[in-house]
Scaffold this motif. Structure first.
Motif, PDB file in Angstrom:
ATOM      1  N   ILE A 137       1.135  -0.961  -0.064  1.00 20.66           N
ATOM      2  CA  ILE A 137       0.065  -0.002   0.006  1.00 20.66           C
ATOM      3  C   ILE A 137       1.068   1.520  -0.081  1.00 20.66           C
ATOM      4  N   ALA A 138       2.120   1.261   0.541  1.00 20.76           N
ATOM      5  CA  ALA A 138       3.002   2.185   0.829  1.00 20.76           C
ATOM      6  C   ALA A 138       3.311   2.573  -0.728  1.00 20.76           C
ATOM      7  N   PHE A 139       3.269   2.025  -1.831  1.00 18.62           N
ATOM      8  CA  PHE A 139       3.512   2.355  -3.000  1.00 18.62           C
ATOM      9  C   PHE A 139       2.738   3.416  -3.689  1.00 18.62           C
ATOM     10  N   THR A 140       1.565   3.604  -3.086  1.00 20.35           N
ATOM     11  CA  THR A 140       0.504   4.268  -3.767  1.00 20.35           C
ATOM     12  C   THR A 140       1.007   5.744  -3.828  1.00 20.35           C
ATOM     13  N   ARG A 141       0.785   6.649  -4.840  1.00 24.71           N
ATOM     14  CA  ARG A 141       1.064   7.901  -5.220  1.00 24.71           C
ATOM     15  C   ARG A 141       0.075   8.907  -4.348  1.00 24.71           C
ATOM     16  N   ALA A 148     -12.388  -3.238   6.165  1.00 23.65           N
ATOM     17  CA  ALA A 148     -13.061  -4.391   6.036  1.00 23.65           C
ATOM     18  C   ALA A 148     -13.733  -4.860   7.503  1.00 23.65           C
ATOM     19  N   VAL A 149     -14.381  -5.739   7.673  1.00 24.79           N
ATOM     20  CA  VAL A 149     -15.000  -6.053   8.955  1.00 24.79           C
ATOM     21  C   VAL A 149     -14.658  -7.550   9.272  1.00 24.79           C
ATOM     22  N   ASP A 150     -13.902  -7.555  10.531  1.00 21.74           N
ATOM     23  CA  ASP A 150     -13.155  -8.659  11.180  1.00 21.74           C
ATOM     24  C   ASP A 150     -14.642  -9.552  11.798  1.00 21.74           C
ATOM     25  N   LEU A 151     -14.996 -10.727  11.292  1.00 19.32           N
ATOM     26  CA  LEU A 151     -15.789 -11.546  11.819  1.00 19.32           C
ATOM     27  C   LEU A 151     -15.618 -12.013  13.186  1.00 19.32           C
ATOM     28  N   ILE A 159      -7.421  -0.762   6.812  1.00 24.17           N
ATOM     29  CA  ILE A 159      -5.970  -1.183   6.265  1.00 24.17           C
ATOM     30  C   ILE A 159      -5.361  -0.278   5.397  1.00 24.17           C
ATOM     31  N   GLN A 160      -4.169   0.051   5.900  1.00 26.20           N
ATOM     32  CA  GLN A 160      -3.446   1.064   5.120  1.00 26.20           C
ATOM     33  C   GLN A 160      -1.768   0.694   5.146  1.00 26.20           C
ATOM     34  N   ALA A 161      -1.656  -0.592   5.504  1.00 26.99           N
ATOM     35  CA  ALA A 161      -0.322  -1.297   5.466  1.00 26.99           C
ATOM     36  C   ALA A 161      -0.410  -2.478   4.911  1.00 26.99           C
ATOM     37  N   GLY A 162       0.776  -3.011   4.305  1.00 25.06           N
ATOM     38  CA  GLY A 162       0.708  -4.286   3.899  1.00 25.06           C
ATOM     39  C   GLY A 162       0.628  -4.427   2.331  1.00 25.06           C
ATOM     40  N   SER A 163      -0.288  -5.390   2.230  1.00 28.13           N
ATOM     41  CA  SER A 163      -0.354  -5.928   0.414  1.00 28.13           C
ATOM     42  C   SER A 163      -1.806  -5.102   0.231  1.00 28.13           C
ATOM     43  N   LEU A 164      -1.632  -4.321  -0.923  1.00 25.67           N
ATOM     44  CA  LEU A 164      -2.710  -3.705  -1.558  1.00 25.67           C
ATOM     45  C   LEU A 164      -3.456  -4.539  -2.021  1.00 25.67           C
ATOM     46  N   GLU A 166      -4.299  -7.757  -1.002  1.00 32.03           N
ATOM     47  CA  GLU A 166      -4.673  -8.461  -0.080  1.00 32.03           C
ATOM     48  C   GLU A 166      -6.028  -7.348   0.883  1.00 32.03           C
ATOM     49  N   ALA A 167      -5.392  -6.195   0.766  1.00 38.10           N
ATOM     50  CA  ALA A 167      -6.284  -5.179   1.389  1.00 38.10           C
ATOM     51  C   ALA A 167      -7.898  -5.075   0.760  1.00 38.10           C
TER      52      ALA A 167
END
Length: 324
Positions: A137-141, A148-151, A159-164, A166-167
């Motif tokens: 996600i950090a690659f976004t300009r 998302a909702v955690d069941l 989600i603003q970190a990790g895999s774009l 996956e998010a």
């Protein structure tokens, strides 16, 4: 082309709501904002808004975004997804309509009772892989976050970190239709179930002014309440509609394209959805420009920054860093 507004002191955020095919109206809105020189400093998206928001945050160019979406709608991956299988036909509702509806619902109930989703995980993953590159996600300009909702915990997760990829997948996992996305201890489904237009997320990213795009469906009267599942579904529809309206009120400006009559799987009406987005954005431009000027004046006068607390508190995905 209009001259870009010189408003460096005001951070404008875009909150893109969920709505599947109706969410293609986001492209039309983005086109007009670009044309009018409205700067976008942060983007938050849910479900289809997460797909379009993520793609635009990576490459802030409406033309490129349109090409990518058109390529997807023409692709074999899109055809294999069969996203229209739950759509009810319009028109005459006589005996054969009732019979086909009865059979299709029986098939649906049987499948729902014996598996976790109607669309296979592999099919869903192919769709996300086609649409979203496998980058952080950090690659976004443009700073970007999705919800998302955690069941497991029963919480909204930002989600603003990790895999774009996956998010976005987590934010699009429509409960019962698409399998939940497991990330660490979370079991995540469509963020629109709690936050149809994520204004508070965009403020969290540092926006002073939030433009929300609402593409939810109308809450129409119904005459189909033949069994307990129909009644349960209707009650859920009502509660989610009014929760969505409350969340939309957190935006400073709301753009509501005329797509609420469309079914969520009406992807064949993509052109109509995009045009509706353009028309609604054109009407909203004077309001947006006035709102930006007001926000700018408030900053000049050193008014304290006012942030609206989210209606429902959210939890940050571990390791997230705030863009300021």
């Amino acid at each position: 082309m209009a001259n870009p507004l010189k408003l460096k002191s005001v951070r404008v955020g875009l909150a893109l709501g969920g709505g599947a095919a109706r969410g293609l109206a986001h492209l039309g809105v983005i086109r007009i904002l670009e044309r009018e020189g409205i700067p976008i400093h942060a983007i938050g998206g849910t479900s289809m808004g997460a797909i379009i928001g993520a793609k635009y945050a990576l490459t802030p160019n409406a033309g490129v975004l349109e090409e990518d979406l058109q390529r997807f709608l023409r692709s074999k991956v899109f055809r294999e997804a069969q996203l229209d299988f739950l759509k009810e036909e319009e028109g005459e509702r006589g005996f054969f309509f009732q019979l086909s509806r009865y059979i299709s619902r029986r098939v649906y109930y049987t499948l729902a009772a014996n598996q976790r989703s109607l669309i296979k995980r592999e099919t869903f993953q192919k769709t996300i892989d086609f649409l979203i590159p496998d980058v952080p996600i950090a690659f976004t300009r443009i700073p970007f976050a999705t919800t998302a909702v955690d069941l497991n915990k029963g919480k909204e997760i930002v989600i603003q970190a990790g895999s774009l990829r996956e998010a976005v997948a987590a934010s699009c996992a429509l409960p019962g239709v698409i399998p939940p996305v497991e990330i660490g201890e979370y079991e995540l489904v469509d963020g629109g179930w709690l936050d149809l237009v994520p204004a508070s997320v965009v403020r969290f990213l540092g926006a002073d002014l939030v433009i929300g795009v609402w593409v939810g469906s109308d809450l129409e009267e119904t005459c189909y309440l033949g069994n307990s599942i129909d009644i349960l579904s209707r009650a859920d529809e009502i509660s989610r509609h009014y929760l969505g309206m409350i969340r939309v009120a957190e935006c400073d400006v709301v753009i509501a394209p005329s797509v609420r009559h469309m079914h969520w799987s009406d992807f064949e009406r993509a052109k109509e959805a995009v045009e509706a987005g353009e028309e609604a954005a054109v009407e909203a431009i004077p309001v947006i420009k006035r709102s930006i000027r007001k926000a700018r004046v408030k900053k000049w006068l050193f008014f304290p920054k006012h942030r609206i607390a989210p209606t429902i508190p959210f939890e940050l995905y571990p390791g997230a860093e705030v863009h300021r």
